[in-house]
Design an enzyme around this catalytic site. Sequence first.
Site, PDB file in Angstrom:
ATOM      1  N   GLY A 109       0.930  -1.366   0.085  1.00 25.91           N
ATOM      2  CA  GLY A 109       0.012  -0.010   0.549  1.00 25.91           C
ATOM      3  C   GLY A 109       0.900   1.367   0.032  1.00 25.91           C
ATOM      4  O   GLY A 109       1.810   1.168  -0.730  1.00 25.91           O
ATOM      5  N   SER A 110       0.242   2.388   0.754  1.00 22.49           N
ATOM      6  CA  SER A 110       1.111   3.814   0.760  1.00 22.49           C
ATOM      7  C   SER A 110       2.724   4.236   1.174  1.00 22.49           C
ATOM      8  O   SER A 110       2.473   3.431   1.852  1.00 22.49           O
ATOM      9  CB  SER A 110       0.149   4.429   1.472  1.00 22.49           C
ATOM     10  OG  SER A 110       0.591   5.772   1.912  1.00 22.49           O
ATOM     11  N   SER A 111       3.077   4.800   0.156  1.00 21.05           N
ATOM     12  CA  SER A 111       3.860   4.774   0.414  1.00 21.05           C
ATOM     13  C   SER A 111       4.543   6.095   1.549  1.00 21.05           C
ATOM     14  O   SER A 111       4.987   6.181   2.111  1.00 21.05           O
ATOM     15  CB  SER A 111       5.071   5.848  -0.945  1.00 21.05           C
ATOM     16  OG  SER A 111       3.879   6.551  -1.845  1.00 21.05           O
ATOM     17  N   THR A 112       3.357   6.836   2.236  1.00 18.38           N
ATOM     18  CA  THR A 112       3.640   7.416   3.220  1.00 18.38           C
ATOM     19  C   THR A 112       4.217   6.723   4.266  1.00 18.38           C
ATOM     20  O   THR A 112       4.419   7.010   5.904  1.00 18.38           O
ATOM     21  CB  THR A 112       2.626   8.512   3.644  1.00 18.38           C
ATOM     22  OG1 THR A 112       2.553   8.853   2.188  1.00 18.38           O
ATOM     23  CG2 THR A 112       2.450   8.984   4.675  1.00 18.38           C
TER      24      THR A 112
END
Lengths: 156, 422
Positions: free
Chosen positions: A74-77
């Site tokens: 999922g998210s690169s954050t």
Amino acid sequence: MAIRNRVGPHITGQKLSATVLVSGFASGEVRGTREMISFWGGYDPETGTIIDRRHALFGHDLTGKIFVVPHGKGSSTGSAVLLDALVSGHAPAGIILNRTDEIIALGVVVFEEFYDRCIPVVVLSDEDFTTALEAKCLDILPDGTVSVSTDDGNGK
Amino acid sequence: MNELLLSEKDQQMLDGRMGLGTQAAMRIVVRIARIQNATELIDVSHVHVGGSIYTGPGSLNVIERLVEQGAKVRVPTTINAISIDRRRWKDQNIDAEFAGSADRLATGFENLGAAPIFSCTPYVFPTAPTFGQDIVWAESNAIAYANSVIGARTNRHGDFLDICAAITGRAPLAGLHIPENRHGSFLVNVPPVSGVDGSFYTALGYLVGKHAGELVPVIDGLMEAPSLEDLKNFCAAVATSGAVGMFHIVGVTPEAPTLEAALGGQEPQKTLNVSLADLMHTTDGLSTGSGNKLDLVVMGSPHFTLGDCAELAELVRGKKRNAKVDVLITTNRMVLEEATREGWAEMIAAFGGRFSTDNCLCMLNSDMFSNEMQTVMTNSGKFAHYGPGLIRRGVYFGSMSDCVESAVAGAPIVTTPEWAVA
């Protein structure tokens, strides 16, 4: 016969050899899962709790634990969330992966570069990963040695 | 373990001869390059920074330290969606301290020289890269879109590496920057379907992402070319349920003129034959809502495109939402301005929909809503996935048309999509 191990440098349990992504020392209880995780949206950096309701470890507090997880998703954050958890003191004590995950490693690398502290992030091969997943407590050494202990280190 | 060869300029940055901030950025790029077993760094032509979402004081401090150290971006750089709507946050029940921190983070990136497009769909902007360019993009849906739909090359980088790449103009030569690694390895056969809409691509993406692992999926068997919005929905879903940074759609995406080309002449490592039942099961699984009173409809994760605005304007023509249902749409300022010129924004406003720009649905959190607000509906697979964790409430997933009808009725209405009726 079970051998009573003491968590720490004198451990006599099984030793696994991991690839080091970020070098460091950690010792703690295992929280393990075969399910990938997205730190962003899945982990609350202020409390260290898994907040992804679909995740098997939903509701678990990973603060100070050895987090055994195959890979991020999922998210690169995720890197920023992990960094914030490290800064707030609610990150795992160490992370053991089954595959190199740059997003997870990056959060810790930035923490080391800007805050001069770090936690170990290492990668174990399939078989050793399963051993780590089933362990109760683990030590991670700076050279990538992962020592398995069968009890919680305080006796039973 | 490969040796990492650095250019003279890389070494100068690393030695601190181009400033402290540049040195810190280069140290981080080099450490990640070593983790990736890269042999060298490459020039990048565009960066989209994803770290603009406020996650806490720790990451804000890193960005402000880079500013203090005099760092500046060396290549064109755009900023992802941020955590607040800069013009409207005061009316949105946002904590002032949080808004202040989120604004400081955005300002930090602007001070580093990045362009404030504040969008999670940088591929709709004129600054988007073109085929074959090496870039560094953050934001999982944008990474999948850049690699797969545009044919630009970026890895699934984490936050901070993006801004470090922008400051140094360099990135590790690894992963999807290397042509061989871009070939498909996971064949997904799609059954013949008709009447596809955004929910089809969301379900397909979510299903494929779950099964892909580290592999590059190749979708074969689609009968109609997907729209930009379909591809956006697919990218968002495939990068939410999995770690997919690149996929191919045979006959659609630029590196997949044929199945053979997409697979690079190799046999796939894995094959998945998708059935309509699998897709319906995936669609049903995206809904976590309960109760039959609807309080909120949210759309625009990833950001509404101009095409989304046109579709919604058509769907709401002559309709009015139930007074008790809030309808929130997130997009960027550029798209909202275009939608306003086209008259679509006005049609959506007449229906009772409200726009928020700069931020996106992923920035919603439970503090923004009262206890009375319990039931949420969305057409976004990404929000259906993350929403329950973010706002601590169940979320219904439906098509854009379902979202409109539900907002009118004041109750969640989820119809069986046309594509699911064989």
